[in-house]
Design a protein around this motif. Structure first.
Motif, PDB file in Angstrom:
ATOM      1  N   GLU A   1     112.744  40.982  -2.059  1.00 56.44           N
ATOM      2  CA  GLU A   1     112.397  41.540  -3.363  1.00 56.44           C
ATOM      3  C   GLU A   1     113.601  41.445  -4.288  1.00 56.44           C
TER       4      GLU A   1
ATOM      5  N   PRO B   1     102.232  41.672  -3.636  1.00 60.15           N
ATOM      6  CA  PRO B   1     101.995  40.643  -4.652  1.00 60.15           C
ATOM      7  C   PRO B   1     100.643  40.838  -5.341  1.00 60.15           C
TER       8      PRO B   1
ATOM      9  N   GLY C   1     111.920  35.256   0.057  1.00 55.55           N
ATOM     10  CA  GLY C   1     110.991  36.317   0.421  1.00 55.55           C
ATOM     11  C   GLY C   1     111.481  37.717   0.117  1.00 55.55           C
TER      12      GLY C   1
ATOM     13  N   GLN D   1     105.426  41.374  -8.159  1.00 51.21           N
ATOM     14  CA  GLN D   1     105.078  42.426  -7.213  1.00 51.21           C
ATOM     15  C   GLN D   1     104.378  43.591  -7.915  1.00 51.21           C
TER      16      GLN D   1
ATOM     17  N   GLN E   1     109.140  38.380  -6.031  1.00 44.80           N
ATOM     18  CA  GLN E   1     109.506  37.888  -4.702  1.00 44.80           C
ATOM     19  C   GLN E   1     110.341  36.631  -4.864  1.00 44.80           C
TER      20      GLN E   1
END
Length: 250
Positions: A100, A130, A98, A125, A94
């Motif tokens: 990916e 998470p 925020g 992740q 992350q």
């Protein structure tokens, strides 16, 4: 004359971007999982049917790409260290915004909050979001990325599975390296997990920067920069000569 100046100015900007990328590579020659930056020289744009030059500074997505070659694998014996198998495999994390993103950095650690993160602080992740690590006596990461622990006082022969690292394949995907050294899908979005991906526990991938080649590239780029700078000087000299011819005698 204007086109000559615009061409030289665009070349100067491109070589400045290249010099910044080379300097970043040299600075990260010892960074775990670092993939070398590579500059893609993007374009001098023509407007108005090719009659007018547009001197446009390239954006970060246009000038930053990576050398996709793998770095050397070193055994560490540390349970939280993982090296990704295959040059197209990337670990999902992350990013600060925020979104990916993906990294080759496998020096994992457990934050005080219990969140699993990379050595540079990005949250790792899993298949379901998470990964959070509760208190444990021992931790292990299997070859398919499955993270397991033995709880305090638990049976070492019966580990508890927490999650599986999300590892993606970038093969066939349009990706770009960001200024945070993370790989991202161009235009946003997330890549699907590669369920066939493998990792090597207790090992780390080093940087793929070739220091000798980086120094050679820096010298060559500096010389090209000087050529562009001399072109601008020559354009100025030609412009002054043309202006002197246009002056009416007093």
């Amino acid at each position: 004359m204007d086109k000559l100046v615009y061409t030289a100015a665009t070349g100067l900007r491109a070589h400045m971007s290249a010099q910044a990328a080379i300097a970043n590579n040299i600075a990260n020659v010892s960074t775990t999982g670092f993939r070398a930056d590579r500059v893609v020289f993007e374009r001098i744009a023509l407007k108005g049917g090719g009659t007018q030059m547009e001197a446009r500074a390239p954006t970060s997505e246009e000038v930053r790409d990576i050398d996709r070659a793998s770095g050397a694998i070193q055994q560490t014996g540390r349970a939280l260290d993982v090296a990704l198998t295959g040059r197209d495999s990337w670990l999902a994390v992350q990013a600060a915004d925020g979104a990916e993103s993906y990294t080759r950095r496998g020096d994992l650690q457990v934050a005080p909050s219990g969140v699993l993160q990379t050595g540079d602080g990005f949250v790792v992740q899993g298949q379901s979001g998470p990964i959070t690590i509760p208190p444990y006596d021992s931790l292990s990461i299997a070859g398919d990325g499955t993270v397991s622990i033995v709880p305090p006082g638990g049976d070492p022969k019966n580990p508890q599975i927490l999650d599986r690292l999300k590892v993606v394949s970038t093969r066939g995907s349009d990706t770009v390296k960001g200024l945070d050294n993370l790989l991202k899908a161009r235009g946003g979005g997330a890549l699907p997990a590669d369920l066939d991906a493998k990792v090597t526990a207790g090992a780390l991938e080093g940087s793929n920067v070739n220091m000798t080649q980086a120094l050679v590239d820096m010298i060559e780029n500096q010389r090209s920069y000087e050529v562009q700078a001399n072109m601008m000087k020559e354009a100025k000299s030609m412009d002054e000569s043309a202006a002197s011819l246009m002056r009416l005698p007093s």
